[in-house]
Every structure is written in C-alpha cells, then in structure tokens.
Design an enzyme around this catalytic site. Structure first.
Site, short mmCIF file in Angstrom:
data_model
loop_
_atom_site.label_atom_id
_atom_site.label_comp_id
_atom_site.label_asym_id
_atom_site.label_seq_id
_atom_site.Cartn_x
_atom_site.Cartn_y
_atom_site.Cartn_z
N LEU A 158 -10.62 -29.83 -2.86
CA LEU A 158 -10.13 -28.91 -1.84
C LEU A 158 -10.52 -29.49 -0.49
O LEU A 158 -11.66 -29.95 -0.32
CB LEU A 158 -10.77 -27.52 -2.00
CG LEU A 158 -10.03 -26.46 -2.81
CD1 LEU A 158 -10.86 -25.17 -2.82
CD2 LEU A 158 -8.64 -26.18 -2.29
N ASP A 159 -9.61 -29.46 0.47
CA ASP A 159 -9.93 -29.96 1.80
C ASP A 159 -11.12 -29.20 2.37
O ASP A 159 -11.37 -28.04 2.02
CB ASP A 159 -8.74 -29.78 2.73
CG ASP A 159 -7.52 -30.56 2.28
OD1 ASP A 159 -7.70 -31.63 1.68
OD2 ASP A 159 -6.40 -30.08 2.52
N THR A 160 -11.84 -29.84 3.26
CA THR A 160 -12.99 -29.21 3.90
C THR A 160 -12.61 -27.89 4.56
O THR A 160 -13.38 -26.92 4.52
CB THR A 160 -13.61 -30.16 4.94
OG1 THR A 160 -13.97 -31.39 4.29
CG2 THR A 160 -14.84 -29.56 5.59
N SER A 208 -10.25 -25.87 3.64
CA SER A 208 -9.64 -24.94 2.69
C SER A 208 -10.74 -24.24 1.91
O SER A 208 -11.87 -24.71 1.83
CB SER A 208 -8.70 -25.68 1.74
OG SER A 208 -7.62 -26.26 2.45
#
Length: 210
Positions: free
Chosen positions: A41-43, A45
């Site tokens: 998961l993106d930072t 998100s």
C-alpha cells in the site's frame, strides 16, 4: 499451518519493516518476526495489508493470475457521473499499461470512517464524493492514476478488502493474526481464514464493506 496477519495500515506508514529514521514503518505496528507484506500500500494510502510467513501463500495473494479482488473506497475531487464510472470500468490507457476492466460505483461516505491525520485538504468551492473500486490487478499507484485520468483526483484511499479478508474490527494501527485451515503448499486457493484473532489493541467498531 501458515500464519496470516491482517493490519489496518495507517496513513503515512511506509510499507516495509525498515526505513529512514523518524518515519513509521510496519515494524512500529507488527512486532512479529518472520513475516513480510503480501502486496503493498502506498505510504499515503490506508487500510488492509496482509502479512505472512509463507512464500507460497504470499505469491498466491499477489500474483495477478489468481485475480484476487481488492476493494477500495476512494474519496475524489468532484462528482463522477455514470459516464466517468464507465470509463473506469472499461479500462484506461495510463501510458505504460492499459487497466483491466474493473468494478466502480458511487457510494455514500462510509459510516465507519475514522479521522485521518493529517486531515484531507478541504476546498469549499470543490465538492468531493466517494467511489468504490474493485480491481483484480495492482500496478503502482493504480487507483490514484485511474481516478486522475478520469478527471477526479484521489484525495483519500482506503483498501477495505482483499479476497475473503476484510478490515472488520480493525482501527488504524490494529492487527489480528489468523491461522489458515489449509497449508499454503496445498495449491488450493486460500479460503476464509479461521482461528482465534489477536489484536495489538482492543478492537474498535466493525469496519463494514460499503
């Protein structure tokens, strides 16, 4: 028996166990040795992240050939109409790849939504709305790129479900560990995880799929 950890990754947490000093990583929330993330998961998100100690299970969760659905609720700028949603569903040319067909629909703001720190920027002149998107692939920053391409930039992104696993009962930073009924080496598709759940803090209200 393979172990599987379900974590509600908070905003701003780096999706790895090491990083720059002063920046939160998975190590700050999951003090369990020998596990690693099955996907990312993106930072910026939030939401469901799966971690496991089993390489075969990790591969089955992340390999797009298994088409494991991933469900996101996304706050976007503007109010996408049916034509915009159809663009998302039908596949978008993002330059380096064309997205696979997916599911997309307008939803109400989730009633289980927790405050984000820092808060999403608010502009009085620009309305926002929520969209549920279900993908069966997972390219880098794909959801954000899709909504931007459709003309509705993402403000907040929360993953609420991966296959049969969901955020139920987990607030940001909380996790639970489950034992799978089937060994990962069996070659069968992972079914619902069973077993006693353990949390890092007392559980909050259930997080339900919109």
């Amino acid at each position: 028996m393979s172990s599987l950890i379900l974590l509600n990754k908070p905003y701003g947490v780096i999706c790895q166990f090491s990083g720059e000093p002063g920046r939160p990583t998975l190590k700050d929330f999951v003090p369990v040795p020998g596990v690693y993330a099955a996907g990312r998961l993106d930072t910026d998100s939030e939401g469901l992240l799966l971690l496991t100690d089993d390489g075969a299970l990790q591969h089955r969760i992340t390999d797009p050939r298994h088409k494991l659905p991933k469900t996101y609720v996304v706050q976007v700028e503007g109010e996408p109409d049916e034509a915009a949603l159809e663009r998302l569903r039908g596949g978008l040319d993002l330059g380096d790849f064309v997205t696979r067909p997916c599911e997309a629909r307008r939803v109400a703001e989730p009633d289980w939504l927790w405050p984000r720190d820092p808060p999403v920027r608010f502009r009085k002149s620009v309305p926002t709305s929520w969209v549920e998107i279900v993908l069966r692939e997972g390219k880098n920053r794909q959801v954000r790129r899709m909504t931007a391409k459709a003309g509705f930039p993402t403000l907040r992104l929360i993953r609420v479900r991966i296959g049969d696993w969901s955020l139920d009962g987990l607030l940001p930073g909380q996790w639970r560990s489950e034992e799978l009924a089937l060994p990962a080496a069996s070659g069968r598709r992972p079914g619902p995880a069973i077993g006693a759940a353990r949390r890092s803090r007392p559980g909050g209200p259930a997080v339900r799929r919109p």
